[in-house]
Write a protein that holds these residues in place. Structure first.
Motif, mmCIF file in Angstrom:
data_model
loop_
_atom_site.group_PDB
_atom_site.id
_atom_site.type_symbol
_atom_site.label_atom_id
_atom_site.label_comp_id
_atom_site.label_asym_id
_atom_site.label_seq_id
_atom_site.Cartn_x
_atom_site.Cartn_y
_atom_site.Cartn_z
ATOM 1 N N ARG A 110 -9.196 8.434 -0.553
ATOM 2 C CA ARG A 110 -8.923 9.859 -0.311
ATOM 3 C C ARG A 110 -9.800 10.338 0.832
ATOM 4 N N ASP A 143 -14.659 9.322 0.951
ATOM 5 C CA ASP A 143 -14.902 8.624 -0.309
ATOM 6 C C ASP A 143 -15.867 7.456 -0.135
ATOM 7 N N SER A 172 0.644 5.556 0.639
ATOM 8 C CA SER A 172 -0.198 6.668 1.075
ATOM 9 C C SER A 172 0.643 7.914 1.272
ATOM 10 N N GLU A 195 -4.292 10.251 1.357
ATOM 11 C CA GLU A 195 -4.704 9.590 0.123
ATOM 12 C C GLU A 195 -3.651 8.600 -0.328
ATOM 13 N N GLY A 196 -4.078 7.724 -1.221
ATOM 14 C CA GLY A 196 -3.140 6.754 -1.755
ATOM 15 C C GLY A 196 -3.843 5.585 -2.403
ATOM 16 N N MET A 197 -3.158 4.447 -2.391
ATOM 17 C CA MET A 197 -3.636 3.229 -3.020
ATOM 18 C C MET A 197 -3.471 2.083 -2.027
ATOM 19 N N SER A 246 0.843 -1.194 0.000
ATOM 20 C CA SER A 246 0.000 0.000 0.000
ATOM 21 C C SER A 246 0.880 1.246 0.000
ATOM 22 N N GLY A 272 -7.505 -0.508 -3.872
ATOM 23 C CA GLY A 272 -7.842 0.594 -4.757
ATOM 24 C C GLY A 272 -7.524 1.940 -4.137
ATOM 25 N N PRO A 273 -7.821 3.003 -4.896
ATOM 26 C CA PRO A 273 -7.506 4.345 -4.418
ATOM 27 C C PRO A 273 -8.418 4.767 -3.269
#
Length: 143
Positions: free
Chosen positions: A133, A57, A8, A21-23, A6, A130-131
């Motif tokens: 935020r 989100d 971020s 935020e990140g993945m 991961s 997944g993304p």
């Protein structure tokens, strides 16, 4: 941490809300990501909790607090749900926090008290790749 993939970032541009935020990745037994503050120096020792003003989100995040009373690696967590693209005010009482270590409850941990706070942060551990935020407009202590 522990081989996960991961990624971020904590962004805090002048005049705009901070953003976590990140993945989130499940590779290598991953599935979580986090960010935390430096050492807190000015906090109301009589606080009953926190108020967060966030735009999310639609995912469920954890607000994380570290205490001087617990050994390193253990933290207190309180979950909150976000609504996609909606500014939301969330109140988290100190009693809503659970002591956790590597995703497991810690039995016998003392209750979280504002006077013992060391740092705070955010954790995403919903195992949904997944993304993500989370805009953080404000963090306040509650009276």
């Amino acid at each position: 941490v522990m081989g996960g993939r991961s990624v971020s970032h904590w962004l805090q541009p002048a005049g705009k809300p901070a953003t976590f935020e990140g993945m989130l990745s499940l590779e290598n037994n991953g599935g979580f990501t986090s960010v935390r503050s430096g050492i807190l120096t000015a906090i109301d020792h009589d606080s009953s909790g926190f108020q967060l003003i966030v735009r999310g989100d639609g995912r469920t995040y954890q607000f994380v607090a570290r205490s001087h009373r617990l050994r390193q690696g253990i933290n207190y967590q309180s979950a909150f749900k976000t609504k996609a693209n909606t500014l939301t005010t969330i109140n988290l009482s100190m009693t809503s926090f659970r002591a956790r270590w590597r995703g497991r409850d810690v039995d016998g941990a003392p209750p979280l008290l504002a006077k013992d706070l060391h740092s705070v942060g955010f954790l995403l551990a919903d195992k949904r790749p997944g993304p993500f935020r989370l805009e953080v407009h404000e963090i306040r202590t509650l009276p």
